[in-house]
Structures are given as structure tokens and as C-alpha cells.
Design an enzyme around this catalytic site. Structure first.
Site, short mmCIF file in Angstrom:
data_model
loop_
_atom_site.label_atom_id
_atom_site.label_comp_id
_atom_site.label_asym_id
_atom_site.label_seq_id
_atom_site.Cartn_x
_atom_site.Cartn_y
_atom_site.Cartn_z
N LYS A 103 -59.15 -59.00 0.06
CA LYS A 103 -58.30 -57.81 -0.11
C LYS A 103 -57.23 -58.09 -1.14
O LYS A 103 -56.73 -59.21 -1.22
CB LYS A 103 -57.63 -57.46 1.21
CG LYS A 103 -58.55 -56.79 2.20
CD LYS A 103 -57.85 -56.44 3.50
CE LYS A 103 -57.70 -57.69 4.36
NZ LYS A 103 -56.97 -57.50 5.61
N ARG A 112 -55.68 -65.83 17.95
CA ARG A 112 -54.67 -65.08 18.70
C ARG A 112 -55.28 -64.37 19.90
O ARG A 112 -54.72 -64.34 20.97
CB ARG A 112 -54.02 -64.02 17.79
CG ARG A 112 -53.16 -64.62 16.70
CD ARG A 112 -52.85 -63.62 15.65
NE ARG A 112 -54.07 -63.09 15.04
CZ ARG A 112 -54.12 -62.27 14.02
NH1 ARG A 112 -53.01 -61.82 13.50
NH2 ARG A 112 -55.27 -61.86 13.52
N SER A 124 -50.03 -60.34 9.50
CA SER A 124 -49.42 -60.05 8.20
C SER A 124 -49.59 -58.56 7.87
O SER A 124 -48.70 -57.93 7.30
CB SER A 124 -50.08 -60.88 7.10
OG SER A 124 -49.94 -62.24 7.39
#
Ligand code: PNS
Length: 164
Positions: free
Chosen positions: A42, A93, A131
Site C-alpha cells: 500500500k 494481536r 497504524s
């Protein structure tokens, strides 16, 4: 023999979640190299030099002496070979991270059989940060102070996606 681990990522930008993983890894391995990908899939908000600077400043502020930060390009396994490193660190996570991480770990080991990926979990308080969310909050004029090191907040302000 010194155990060198590499923590690769886009770090666009680094968050306290990343710093948590860096701190944990630095305690386990002799040397940790944070490897920032130059051209992520990206288009990043921060340039490669900005992302490297953020991490260097953050690591310095945290006084982590065995951690260094470098940019890399191309295949991660080639970078690992060049650095004589065989351990990849990745943060996990939630279960949602697992599929992508599992695929990457197995692919990297297929490309370079001596590689092992070590997954670390951050403190619970950082498990929901990303982020992407930080950038979204900043662009909508939200306060990101509790998610990112001060240097990132300053740089988000400079990007004019965060106003006072
Ligand atoms: O922080 P990210 O975006 O999840 O990090 C992804 C990263 C940079 C670790 C991954 O895209 C990568 O290793 N890219 C380098 C190219 C490569 O080796 N691709 C094959 C991976 S199986």
C-alpha cells in the site's frame, strides 16, 4: 553464536504496539534489527526515511542498545541472508492476524529453510491498535497521543492530517 532477530514491517507509522514488540524482542535476542520495507504494497503516508527516523528516535528514547533500524527492499529472506539472521519476529494481536502471518511464515521458510518466525504478543492494552487506525483517527482530528510515540504525533501534525 549471537542470535540476531529481524523484525520486518511497513511501520507506517510505528505505534506503541510496535515498540512493545521491539522491547520484548530486545530482551530475548542478542541483536534486533528492525527492518522497514521501502515499498510496501500500500502507498505509505510516511516516506521510507521518515519511517526509519521515527523508529530510530523511538528506539533511542527507549534506550534499547541492542536494537538497530534499517530500510530494506525486495525479498525479506534475501535481506535476512545478507544480515546473517535466521529469526523473524512478528507481532500477533488477535486471531484475525493469524491467517496472513501463518501464510507468510510458511512461505518465508519455504524460500529459506533455515528461517524461523517467532510470534510475540504485545501487552493487552496495545492489542487493538494499528497504524491504519492511527492514521484514520489523526485524519479526523482525533487525539492519537496514547497510541504513538511523541515523534509520530509531531510528524502527523507536520503532514497536516492532524490539527491542534
Ligand atoms: O507491517 P506489514 O505491512 O504487515 O509487513 C509486511 C512485510 C513487510 C513483513 C512483508 O510484506 C514482507 O516481508 N515483504 C517483503 C517482500 C517479501 O519477502 N515477500 C514475501 C513474504 S512471504
Amino acid at each position: 553464536m549471537k542470535k540476531i532477530a529481524v523484525y520486518p514491517g511497513s511501520f507506517d507509522p510505528a505505534t506503541y504496539g510496535h515498540l512493545d514488540i521491539i522491547t520484548r524482542s530486545a530482551k530475548i535476542f542478542d541483536k534486533l534489527l528492525v527492518a522497514v520495507i521501502s515499498n510496501p504494497n500500500k502507498k505509505p503516508l510516511f516516506s521510507i526515511s521518515e519511517r526509519v527516523k521515527i523508529l530510530k528516535d523511538t528506539v533511542k528514547d527507549a534506550a534499547l542498545k541492542n536494537v538497530s533500524v534499517e530500510a530494506f527492499d525486495g525479498l525479506l529472506v534475501n535481506f535476512m541472508k545478507k544480515k546473517n539472521a535466521k529469526i523473524i519476529i512478528r507481532g500477533l494481536r488477535a486471531v484475525s492476524d493469524f491467517e496472513y502471518e501463518f501464510q507468510m511464515a510458511l512461505t518465508n521458510r519455504k524460500l529459506y529453510t533455515e528461517i524461523e518466525t517467532v510470534f510475540l504478543t504485545p501487552a493487552e492494552k496495545w492489542t487493538y491498535i494499528s497504524s491504519t487506525l492511527v492514521k484514520e483517527i489523526a485524519s479526523l482530528k482525533g487525539n492519537v497521543q496514547c497510541f504513538v510515540p511523541p515523534v509520530v504525533e509531531v510528524m502527523l501534525k507536520n503532514k497536516k492530517i492532524l490539527t491542534d
